[in-house]
Design a protein around this motif. Structure first.
Motif, PDB file in Angstrom:
ATOM      1  N   ILE A   1       0.837  -1.200   0.000  1.00  0.00           N
ATOM      2  CA  ILE A   1       0.000   0.000   0.000  1.00  0.00           C
ATOM      3  C   ILE A   1       0.870   1.247   0.000  1.00  0.00           C
ATOM      4  CG2 ILE A   1      -1.969  -1.106   1.135  1.00  0.00           C
ATOM      5  CD1 ILE A   1      -1.143   0.440   3.694  1.00  0.00           C
TER       6      ILE A   1
ATOM      7  N   LEU B   1      -8.194  -0.548  -2.378  1.00  0.00           N
ATOM      8  CA  LEU B   1      -8.367  -1.227  -1.087  1.00  0.00           C
ATOM      9  C   LEU B   1      -9.316  -2.416  -1.219  1.00  0.00           C
ATOM     10  CD1 LEU B   1      -8.558   1.868   1.300  1.00  0.00           C
ATOM     11  CD2 LEU B   1      -6.635   0.266   1.041  1.00  0.00           C
TER      12      LEU B   1
ATOM     13  N   HIS C   1      -3.463   5.197   0.621  1.00  0.00           N
ATOM     14  CA  HIS C   1      -4.301   4.086   1.086  1.00  0.00           C
ATOM     15  C   HIS C   1      -4.379   4.086   2.614  1.00  0.00           C
ATOM     16  CE1 HIS C   1      -2.632   2.406  -2.795  1.00  0.00           C
ATOM     17  NE2 HIS C   1      -3.933   2.423  -3.012  1.00  0.00           N
TER      18      HIS C   1
END
Length: 161
Positions: free
Chosen positions: A50, A90, A54
């Motif tokens: 990530i 996500l 995020h």
């Protein structure tokens, strides 16, 4: 005509050097500090798959529970298209899900998944040594003082801006 133009004063050139009296100096220093922190923290998050953008959304979901996308825009300082991409990422990674909001078929709330919570905890563990390095040059109590000052600066009391 030239006589009507006020003489120029020798104004400070805006820099981010220590002691710069320019009205831009604080903003430039905050920007440099952000870049430094973001680079280190981004490196800590990379092995987890990530980015900081995020993680900013995950923070909001952990702090506030399921959150509608328009509120994530405001909370993260992103834009609608950016939040859509982040939430898509996500969701694809299994870290968050969109769920219908009762009473409004058009609105979706974003909710962190158990896998997202595990990653959130792992991110904190990965970021801890980075955070320690960021403040390593500060003296006793200065890291706490800096955090306090920046918190008050970022979250002014009584809606001051």
């Amino acid at each position: 005509m030239a006589a009507d133009i006020p003489p120029r004063t020798a104004a400070s050139r805006a820099t981010d050097r220590p002691g710069d009296p320019s009205p831009f100096a604080l903003g430039l220093l905050l920007r440099r500090a952000h870049w430094r922190a973001a680079a280190g923290l981004g490196e800590a998050l990379r092995p987890l798959g990530i980015e900081l953008r995020h993680f900013a959304v995950l923070i909001e979901l952990v702090n506030h529970g399921p959150t509608v996308q328009r509120d994530l825009v405001t909370a993260t300082g992103s834009d609608k298209a950016g939040i859509m991409r982040i939430v898509d990422d996500l969701e694809r990674k299994g870290l968050a899900v969109r769920k219908a909001v009762a009473g409004d078929r058009r609105v979706r709330a974003v909710e962190i998944t158990p896998q997202g919570l595990e990653l959130f905890d792992a991110a904190h563990a990965a970021a801890e040594p980075v955070a320690e390095r960021l403040v390593a040059g500060l003296g006793r109590g200065e890291a706490e003082r800096l955090t306090d000052l920046l918190t008050r600066f970022a979250h002014p009391a009584d809606g001051e801006a």
